[in-house]
Each structure stands twice: as C-alpha cells, then as structure tokens.
Design an enzyme around this catalytic site. Sequence first.
Site, mmCIF file in Angstrom:
data_model
loop_
_atom_site.group_PDB
_atom_site.id
_atom_site.type_symbol
_atom_site.label_atom_id
_atom_site.label_comp_id
_atom_site.label_asym_id
_atom_site.label_seq_id
_atom_site.Cartn_x
_atom_site.Cartn_y
_atom_site.Cartn_z
ATOM 1 N N GLU A 74 0.749 -1.763 -0.263
ATOM 2 C CA GLU A 74 -0.176 -0.076 -0.021
ATOM 3 C C GLU A 74 0.569 1.677 0.005
ATOM 4 O OE1 GLU A 74 -2.722 -0.942 -0.690
ATOM 5 O OE2 GLU A 74 -3.701 -1.977 0.773
ATOM 6 N N HIS A 93 -2.692 3.450 7.915
ATOM 7 C CA HIS A 93 -3.922 2.646 7.112
ATOM 8 C C HIS A 93 -3.913 1.472 7.915
ATOM 9 C CE1 HIS A 93 -5.835 0.371 4.885
ATOM 10 N NE2 HIS A 93 -5.146 -0.204 4.389
ATOM 11 N N HIS A 95 -7.287 -1.494 9.282
ATOM 12 C CA HIS A 95 -7.861 -2.176 8.534
ATOM 13 C C HIS A 95 -8.967 -2.045 10.245
ATOM 14 C CE1 HIS A 95 -5.884 -4.257 5.192
ATOM 15 N NE2 HIS A 95 -5.123 -3.106 4.582
ATOM 16 N N TYR A 120 -16.319 15.513 17.222
ATOM 17 C CA TYR A 120 -15.718 14.781 17.148
ATOM 18 C C TYR A 120 -14.636 14.110 16.057
ATOM 19 C CZ TYR A 120 -16.174 15.212 22.424
ATOM 20 O OH TYR A 120 -17.020 15.838 23.360
ATOM 21 N N HIS A 160 -12.034 -1.491 2.545
ATOM 22 C CA HIS A 160 -11.148 -1.856 3.323
ATOM 23 C C HIS A 160 -11.155 -1.039 3.759
ATOM 24 C CE1 HIS A 160 -7.065 -1.291 1.456
ATOM 25 N NE2 HIS A 160 -6.869 -1.802 1.777
#
Length: 224
Positions: A74, A93, A95, A120, A160
């Site tokens: 990625e 990044h 998951h 927030y 994703h």
Amino acid sequence: MSTVVQQMCRAGKHLAELGLSPGSSGNISVREGDRLYLSPTGVALADLDEGSVAVTALSPNGLDPLSGPRPSKEASLHAAMYLRDPSVTCVVHLHSTYAVAASCLPPWTAYSALPPLTPYLVMRLGNLPLVPYRAPGDPSQAQLIGDLTLDFHGVLLQNHGPVVTGVDVQQAVDRAVEVEVAARTAVLIGDRPRARLLSEQECRALARHHGQPWGLATAEETPT
C-alpha cells in the site's frame, strides 16, 4: 534510525494493542524531508521495530526504494497522501473493524463517508471522503486520491479501511482512532431515522474553530 522512526514503531505497537490492526494488516509511515520510512510487507504493526523498516525516497513520481525490506504493497497510498500536503509527516492505514464495516456502506455525502453524529470527527479530522474500491496495492487508487479536489486529512477506502495523515505521529494516530470511534457509532446507530446529526451550521462552526476542512470547498477555499 531517527527519533521519528522510533515514534512510528511505538505508534504501530500502540495501534495493535488497541485492536485496530488485526494480524499483519495495516501499515504506517513517517517522512523526514524526501525520505520515507514505511512498515514492510507482511510485518504486523505489533512487531514493528527500527530494524524492520523499509526506507524509500519520495519524489513527485512516487517512491524509490533505498534500503531495508520491501515496503507495504500500500506504499502508493502513503505517497499520494504525502504528495498532496507537504506538512504531513505521518500516514496511518488500518483495517480496523468498524471503519471497514462503514466503508462497505454508502457514503453520507461526497465529502464525508461518515455522518457527523458527534463533534469529534469534525473537530479532529473534518472531511473523510469515500474513495472507490480498487484491489489492495492497485496504484490506480492512489491516483484517485491524488485527483480529489477537496481538502482532507483522511479518506475511507471503499470495502477496505481508512488512511489518515498527521503533521506528527501522534496526530495521525489520534485521527486513526477517531475514525474508528466515529465509524463504530455510525454502524451501531445504523439508519434509524430518529438519530440526530449535527446540523451543517454546527459542523461548519466546529470545523472553522478547529481549523479543519468541511464540505466541498477546495483546499484553496478552505479556511485555515
């Protein structure tokens, strides 16, 4: 390795301890000048250390490997976020469970995949557009991020998970956590018609006060 790489490794372990990086999923990077340090492919964030960091050079055309193991597949997503904003020094990044769940649902608007149920997300991140699905590692998704015209500090990749930035490691981590919290709230509430969202006026007041982008204004039009 530098202090910022040590901070990156500690952040990776912290995100894993919070349960936001299951297995070997997720990746993190930091930038010093034109040099990028990334978590490598196949290494869990919980196991990240200074000796297992991929080192690359950031250029307008993307990343050029310099030393260490092969970076995460990625890596192009990270490069796209750095190239958009020279103030960014960390990209995360994940998951994380609820953010992934939310990424499988229709976006709330073109500029925020998640609705403003609490202050927030608007205060700490602002816009969070949903980026159309591409297979993991497909560089065309990085191009989609680069082509977005609105201002943002994070995106949600369809089916994703989230990618967020920070001017330092702590800010990027805080934003990654906030996306998961906001996604959890949205998924738990679902489409109940009686749920109250913050009004557009309330959102814009929060965003203006905290210096975050909100709405379809471009980077040049967004208040700082």
